[in-house]
Design an enzyme around this catalytic site. Structure first.
Site, short mmCIF file in Angstrom:
data_model
loop_
_atom_site.label_atom_id
_atom_site.label_comp_id
_atom_site.label_asym_id
_atom_site.label_seq_id
_atom_site.Cartn_x
_atom_site.Cartn_y
_atom_site.Cartn_z
CB CYS A 79 -5.09 3.75 6.68
SG CYS A 79 -3.98 2.51 5.97
CG HIS B 79 -3.74 4.50 1.47
ND1 HIS B 79 -2.40 4.74 1.22
CD2 HIS B 79 -3.78 3.75 2.61
CE1 HIS B 79 -1.68 4.16 2.17
NE2 HIS B 79 -2.48 3.57 3.03
#
Length: 336
Positions: free
Chosen positions: A129, A242
Site C-alpha cells: 500500500c 496512510h
C-alpha cells in the site's frame, strides 16, 4: 464477465465488493471464496445475495473466471495460485507472495500498466500500500527528470493491519476514556495516543520488512534498478488512510512550478496545496476516497536537486482493492 474474490470476508475482500460496484466494473457472474470460518456467510452485491464458498483445490471452481481478486494472505496465494489460474483466470493478488518474482508483474496502472500483459503465470501482483501511494507521485517527476534517490517516512493507519486492528484502535480510545486498561492484541504496544516505529519484523540490516518492500517494489515498478530508496515506516493512531513525507533527488534540478503542473496532469493524483490557507492533504479527509493526494510541495533546502512533498491515500482503497480493480480495468481497456 465472471469475477471471483478470494478472501471475501476480510477488510480488503469487502472493499473489493464496494470498489467493483463504485467503478461500475462489468460483473455478470460473481464468486466469493473464503476459509472454513467464513464459508457460508452471505453478502449483497448490486441487489443480489451471494454466499461465500469454501476455497478448495478444485480447478473447476474457477472455470470461466476472467479475473480473480485474491486477498487471503501470502500463504493462501502461493498454495492456490495454480488452482486459480489453471483454467485461464487472471489472478490479481493483494498479498506479498509474488511481488518480487521476476515472472510476475508488479503493477500500478498509472505508472506501469502495460506490465500487466507480461504475466506468463497468469498472476499479477498488487504492490504494498505505501509503495502504491508513493509511486503514483514519483511517476510524473520521473517523466521530467530521472530520480536518483528517495527518502520517505510513512505514517500508516491501523487499517494496514486489518479490520480487527481498526476496531482495536477505536476500542482503545473508548477504554482509555473510561479509565480502563486498553486492549492490546493486534500491535506490540498501545496505539491510541502513541506512535509505533515498527511495521512488520526487522531484517538483518535493521530495516523492517515493510521498509524493504518500499525499497524493492519501487525499483521494480519504476523499472529503475539503480534507484536508491530509504524508508522509515511508522504506525500512527489513525483509523484509515496512510500518509507519507517524501524527499526526492533528481538528476536535474526541477522547478516546483513544473512539478506542480506535472502533478496536476497526472492520473490518480490530486493536488491539495495552499499552505497560506492551511490547505494540505490529511488522512481524515482522504479516508474512503480514491485518489492519492499531494501537498506541501517545496524545494528541499538541504539538496539543490531535491524536492519534498506530502502524500495521503486511503490504504484499503488505492493501497489495495482499488488498485487491483484498476489493473483489471486497464487490461480490459488496452487489451489487444
Amino acid at each position: 464477465m465472471k469475477v471471483a474474490i478470494v478472501g471475501a470476508s476480510g477488510a480488503v475482500g469487502q472493499e473489493f465488493l464496494r470498489v467493483l460496484d463504485e467503478q461500475n466494473f462489468p460483473v455478470d457472474e460473481l464468486l466469493l471464496f473464503g476459509s472454513e470460518r467464513s464459508a457460508g456467510r452471505k453478502y449483497t452485491f448490486r441487489g443480489k445475495e451471494y454466499t461465500v464458498r469454501l476455497l478448495r483445490k478444485e480447478e473447476a471452481d474457477f472455470e470461466g473466471v476472467d479475473f480473480a481478486f485474491t486477498s487471503a494472505g501470502a500463504g493462501v496465494s502461493r498454495e492456490y495460485a495454480p488452482v486459480i489460474t489453471a483454467r485461464g483466470a487472471v489472478m490479481i493478488d493483494n498479498s506479498s507472495a509474488f511481488r518480487m518474482d521476476p515472472d510476475v508483474p508488479l503493477v500500478v496502472p498509472e505508472v506501469n500498466g502495460d506490465d500487466a500483459f507480461d504475466a506468463p503465470r497468469g498472476v499479477i501482483a498488487n504492490p504494498n500500500c505505501t509503495t502504491i501511494i508513493m509511486v503514483v507521485a514519483l511517476k510524473p517527476i520521473m517523466d521530467l527528470s530521472p530520480i536518483t534517490r528517495v527518502h520517505v517516512a510513512t505514517y500508516q493507519a491501523a487499517s494496514g493491519a486489518g479490520a480487527s486492528a481498526m476496531d482495536e484502535l477505536v476500542k482503545q480510545y473508548e477504554e482509555l476514556g473510561k479509565g480502563e486498561k486498553p486492549t492490546v492484541e493486534k500491535f506490540a504496544y498501545q496505539l491510541a495516543y502513541n506512535l509505533i516505529p515498527q511495521i512488520d519484523v526487522f531484517t538483518d540490516n535493521d530495516y523492517t520488512k515493510e521498509e524493504m518492500k518500499m525499497f524493492n517494489e519501487t525499483r521494480k515498478i519504476m523499472h529503475a534498478p539503480e534507484l536508491s530508496v530509504s524508508a522509515t515506516c511508522v504506525r500512527v493512531p489513525v483509523v484509515r488512510a496512510h500518509s507519507e513525507a517524501v524527499w526526492v533527488e533528481t538528476e536535474q534540478p526541477l522547478a516546483t512550478e513544473a512539478v506542480r503542473e506535472a502533478f496536476e496532469k497526472a492520473p490518480g493524483l490530486v493536488v491539495v496545496d495552499n499552505p497560506a490557507e492551511k490547505v494540505y492533504p490529511m488522512p481524515l479527509d482522504a479516508a474512503d476516497t480514491d485518489p492519492v493526494y499531494v501537498g506541501r510541495l517545496r524545494k528541499d533546502i538541504a539538496n539543490p536537486n531535491g524536492l519534498t512533498f506530502w502524500l495521503v491515500g486511503d490504504q484499503i482503497k488505492k493501497g489495495a482493492a482499488l488498485n487491483a480493480v484498476q489493473i483489471a480495468q486497464y487490461m480490459l481497456a488496452h487489451r489487444k
